[in-house]
Enzyme design. Sequence first.
Site, short mmCIF file in Angstrom:
data_model
loop_
_atom_site.label_atom_id
_atom_site.label_comp_id
_atom_site.label_asym_id
_atom_site.label_seq_id
_atom_site.Cartn_x
_atom_site.Cartn_y
_atom_site.Cartn_z
CG ASP A 1 -2.03 -0.99 1.22
OD1 ASP A 1 -2.86 -1.06 0.12
OD2 ASP A 1 -2.39 -1.70 2.27
CG ASP B 1 -7.19 -3.97 0.39
OD1 ASP B 1 -7.08 -4.30 1.40
OD2 ASP B 1 -6.81 -3.09 -0.18
#
Length: 223
Positions: free
Chosen positions: A37, A177
């Site tokens: 990320d 996610d």
Amino acid sequence: MEYEFELMASMMCANYGNLEKEVRDLEEGGIDSFHIDIMDGRYVPNFAMSLNDMSFIAGATKLPLDVHLMIEHPNNRIDLFLEYLRPGDTIYIHPEAEYHPSTTLQKIINAGVIPGIAINPGTSVETVMEMLRVVEKVLVMSVNPGNAGQMFLPYVSKKFPKLLALKEEMEFEIFWDGACSAKKIIEFAPQGVKGFVVGTTLLFGKKTPYKTTLKRIRNLQFS
């Protein structure tokens, strides 16, 4: 009944006191890929992993990287990330973060990297319809992006039937996610969701070894 699904480790949740050991233990434990990320503090209200973190993990494993760019105007910086990635790695961009997202996706394709888009909870499937014809992966955010450990937003579930109805025709796979629990895997893997990003809810911050936890997830009982 058994279902095959991929598990991607959310590396923003890893122990950075010994990142190399984290990568090795996850790899030996049977993780499928490493989810990276990248946050710029602008597109999302947080700073997370960096280009250096990504390049370190890329050098520490041969498993695929799953790079999620939560940054404004990724087209301006996409070459920095593509330099470290290999065929089989993935980059997701957020369509709202770019004036012409298809241009950025084409750069990803030209580099031999798998193109993907991430869909925020507040983004409708209808607004990204044309890009579904271009990408190979769709990352559905079940929480607002920017921080780990957030609560699941129930209305996101309504996007999955729409995407599942389109995935064969448009040739993309669907990934989950955010706030990924065992219950969510049991519910959505049988429907056709290909993979799940696992973070603090299931994998990180526990006393259980990764290998044991990942085996337990693989052996979930489906009715």
